[in-house]
Design a protein around this motif. Structure first.
Motif: not given
Length: 154
Positions: A117-144
């Motif tokens: 899985y990959k989480l992508v920030c809608n604002r800055c485009g930062m990518e976070y790779l994950r082995k397990r599925r996560v709920d994106p509603e519970r997290y925010r980008c660590g950069k912006c």
């Protein structure tokens, strides 16, 4: 080698290397898979993996026995018996015990899961790779602090 021979061997190593007798039980446990031996804090017994003896011989098993005896003697004397304790590390070096046992031949090593899985920030485009599925509603980008969107890599 049987359990009685192992018992006398552990008693000899305890007297020779530590100068203190081993007064509990030592036995083989063929169900051990990923460890060379283990020490039980409640009963003070020691179990040794017989596959280590078959694969690597008496020298390696003697180092494993010394490792378990370090746990045993330090625990009974009320000193630091855990792997991270400096007293344990010092005694292990002093008696020549092994820090880690060798992996058994023929055992398949665990392969790490590929990133799925990959989480992508809608604002800055930062990518976070994950082995397990996560709920994106519970997290925010660590950069912006932007909103994350989940996508699958497969």
């Amino acid at each position: 080698m049987n359990d009685e021979q192992l018992q006398t061997w552990v008693e000899e190593i305890s007297l020779r290397s530590f100068g203190v007798p081993f007064r509990h039980r030592a036995k083989f446990n063929g169900r051990l898979r990923t460890t060379g031996g283990r020490y039980f804090m409640k009963t003070h017994h020691i179990e040794i993996n017989p596959a280590q003896l078959e694969a690597y011989g008496t020298e390696e098993v003697e180092r494993i026995i010394k490792h378990e005896l370090c746990h045993y003697h330090l625990h009974l004397s009320g000193r630091g018996y855990r792997h991270r304790d400096p007293e344990f590390k010092a005694l292990l070096n002093q008696v020549g015990g092994s820090r880690y046992c060798q992996s058994l031949p023929g055992r398949a090593k665990r392969k790490p899961l590929p990133y799925r899985y990959k989480l992508v920030c809608n604002r800055c485009g930062m990518e976070y790779l994950r082995k397990r599925r996560v709920d994106p509603e519970r997290y925010r980008c660590g950069k912006c602090r932007g909103v994350l969107q989940l996508s699958s890599l497969q």
